[in-house]
Design a protein around this motif. Structure first.
Motif, PDB file in Angstrom:
ATOM      1  N   GLN A 325       0.825  -1.207   0.000  1.00  0.00           N
ATOM      2  CA  GLN A 325       0.000   0.000   0.000  1.00  0.00           C
ATOM      3  C   GLN A 325       0.860   1.258   0.000  1.00  0.00           C
ATOM      4  N   LEU A 326       1.911   1.276   0.819  1.00  0.00           N
ATOM      5  CA  LEU A 326       2.790   2.442   0.870  1.00  0.00           C
ATOM      6  C   LEU A 326       3.519   2.643  -0.457  1.00  0.00           C
ATOM      7  N   ALA A 327       4.010   1.553  -1.032  1.00  0.00           N
ATOM      8  CA  ALA A 327       4.701   1.661  -2.320  1.00  0.00           C
ATOM      9  C   ALA A 327       3.767   2.205  -3.395  1.00  0.00           C
ATOM     10  N   ARG A 328       2.514   1.799  -3.346  1.00  0.00           N
ATOM     11  CA  ARG A 328       1.536   2.307  -4.322  1.00  0.00           C
ATOM     12  C   ARG A 328       1.313   3.807  -4.137  1.00  0.00           C
ATOM     13  N   VAL A 329       1.229   4.265  -2.897  1.00  0.00           N
ATOM     14  CA  VAL A 329       1.028   5.693  -2.650  1.00  0.00           C
ATOM     15  C   VAL A 329       2.193   6.502  -3.219  1.00  0.00           C
ATOM     16  N   ILE A 330       3.421   6.025  -3.053  1.00  0.00           N
ATOM     17  CA  ILE A 330       4.573   6.744  -3.607  1.00  0.00           C
ATOM     18  C   ILE A 330       4.489   6.791  -5.125  1.00  0.00           C
ATOM     19  N   ASP A 331       4.146   5.671  -5.753  1.00  0.00           N
ATOM     20  CA  ASP A 331       3.969   5.661  -7.211  1.00  0.00           C
ATOM     21  C   ASP A 331       2.925   6.697  -7.638  1.00  0.00           C
ATOM     22  N   LEU A 332       1.800   6.721  -6.932  1.00  0.00           N
ATOM     23  CA  LEU A 332       0.717   7.635  -7.301  1.00  0.00           C
ATOM     24  C   LEU A 332       1.089   9.086  -7.012  1.00  0.00           C
ATOM     25  N   ALA A 333       1.867   9.316  -5.953  1.00  0.00           N
ATOM     26  CA  ALA A 333       2.313  10.674  -5.645  1.00  0.00           C
ATOM     27  C   ALA A 333       3.184  11.216  -6.766  1.00  0.00           C
ATOM     28  N   LEU A 334       4.074  10.394  -7.279  1.00  0.00           N
ATOM     29  CA  LEU A 334       4.928  10.820  -8.386  1.00  0.00           C
ATOM     30  C   LEU A 334       4.103  11.075  -9.643  1.00  0.00           C
ATOM     31  N   GLU A 335       3.131  10.218  -9.893  1.00  0.00           N
ATOM     32  CA  GLU A 335       2.259  10.419 -11.056  1.00  0.00           C
ATOM     33  C   GLU A 335       1.432  11.686 -10.914  1.00  0.00           C
ATOM     34  N   SER A 336       0.901  11.935  -9.725  1.00  0.00           N
ATOM     35  CA  SER A 336       0.111  13.129  -9.480  1.00  0.00           C
ATOM     36  C   SER A 336       0.950  14.390  -9.651  1.00  0.00           C
ATOM     37  N   SER A 337       2.169  14.363  -9.128  1.00  0.00           N
ATOM     38  CA  SER A 337       3.042  15.533  -9.255  1.00  0.00           C
ATOM     39  C   SER A 337       3.393  15.798 -10.717  1.00  0.00           C
ATOM     40  N   ARG A 338       3.587  14.729 -11.467  1.00  0.00           N
ATOM     41  CA  ARG A 338       3.960  14.858 -12.876  1.00  0.00           C
ATOM     42  C   ARG A 338       2.804  15.371 -13.734  1.00  0.00           C
ATOM     43  N   THR A 339       1.597  14.947 -13.417  1.00  0.00           N
ATOM     44  CA  THR A 339       0.438  15.244 -14.263  1.00  0.00           C
ATOM     45  C   THR A 339      -0.434  16.371 -13.717  1.00  0.00           C
TER      46      THR A 339
END
Length: 345
Positions: A325-339
């Protein structure tokens, strides 16, 4: 006679030297057998009875080692942990556990296939401030929580002469992978799976080559949850701001364990983890402000749980579901920041 778990550590920098080694050395259920490091003199200075090896492979090849702590640079975590598991060793991995959710899933699968433990080091669950916040929430001291903000700021200007690997650009480097897992694990531990992730991950310090700032909003239907960290904050006292229907709690300062470990104190002192009064938080309710004595912090329960998992088949405090779950949040945080988008979980 009770089993003593034989331990090896990869890396003897801040994590290996000042976090794990002291706790393992005073816990009689563990024997710190070998350390793989490029600094043999540092290992000998700490304890001449600990074996030194030059490479992780030498440590993996030792059939006596039961448990390996991976405390090497971020991009090596998954490869070393996989090798350890394939050699029949249980593993504890420093943050980040992996550099993506997919890597985390693959590594956890290897552990499960070999009936071994692979877990993440989440010591900040046992910080004095976080234990105090958990108690206040469990007691309902704030009523229904509606707003939770946690900050972990530092003043760490770029030092070009230090040549630290943490400041070199590479996949998996930067503050989101360094301090981010602490803040995220605490929030997810309290509130569970979010509905969405919105984030800004940026470079703020002059001369920095890695991201050193993040602002993450975890979406929940009934509360605001915001996590922020900035390495260019000269005044970095504020840690927690919690607001509920019946009160607020404001807390500053850091748990004292890290500073004591850096002073070469061992965690078997009678007042270990007791927080100075000037770091206690304040509870604001109708009766006026009230200073709340912090519960003492202590990372030893993490290690005691490791022993119970390996020897007695207990459930790990930091579960595979927590890690994924934590690893997924980091992935999504990077995607959110990028987009610039709010990303559904």
């Amino acid at each position: 006679m009770a089993k003593v778990v034989q331990v090896g550590i990869i890396g003897f920098g801040l994590s290996g030297r000042y976090f794990h080694t002291p706790f393992l050395s005073v816990n009689p259920r563990f024997q710190l057998a070998k350390i793989a490091s490029s600094r043999p003199e540092a290992v000998r200075d700490f304890d001449t009875s600990i074996g030194w090896v030059a490479t992780p492979e030498e440590l993996f090849a030792d059939p006596e080692i039961d448990l390996v702590f991976v405390c090497s640079p971020n991009e090596t975590h998954v490869a070393y942990a996989r090798q350890a598991l394939e050699h029949g060793k249980n593993v504890v991995i420093e943050k980040p556990f992996a550099l993506s959710e997919q890597e985390a899933i693959q590594l956890l699968d290897v552990a499960q296939q070999n009936n071994l433990l692979a877990t993440a080091y989440q010591n900040r669950r046992w910080d004095s401030d976080f234990l105090t916040i958990k108690r206040l929430l469990d007691e309902g001291a704030l009523g229904t929580l509606i707003d939770y903000e946690c900050r972990y700021d530092r003043f760490s200007p770029v030092n070009l002469q230090a040549h630290s690997w943490k400041e070199q650009p590479a996949v998996g480097r930067g503050n989101l992978y360094n301090l981010g897992p602490h803040l995220l694990d605490q929030a997810l531990h309290l509130f569970g799976r979010p509905d969405s992730v919105q984030a800004s991950v940026r470079i703020m310090r002059p001369g920095s080559q890695v991201h050193d700032y993040f602002d993450i909003k975890l979406g929940y239907s009934d509360k605001i949850v915001r996590l922020e960290s900035n390495l260019m904050m000269y005044q970095n006292q504020l840690r927690y701001s919690l607001h509920g229907t019946e009160g607020s709690f404001i807390k500053g300062g850091l748990d004292p364990q890290e500073e004591r470990l850096r002073q070469n104190l061992l965690p078997n002192l009678p007042d270990w983890g007791t927080e100075p009064e000037d770091r206690w938080g304040t509870l604001y309710r109708n009766g006026g402000p009230e200073r709340i004595e912090s519960l003492p912090g202590n990372y030893m329960p993490f290690y005691d749980n490791l022993y119970d998992v390996i020897v007695n088949g207990a459930t790990p405090n930091v579960t595979p579901a927590d890690i994924q779950q934590l690893a997924r949040v980091i992935d999504l945080a990077l995607e959110s920041s990028r987009t610039g988008r709010v990303i559904p979980f």
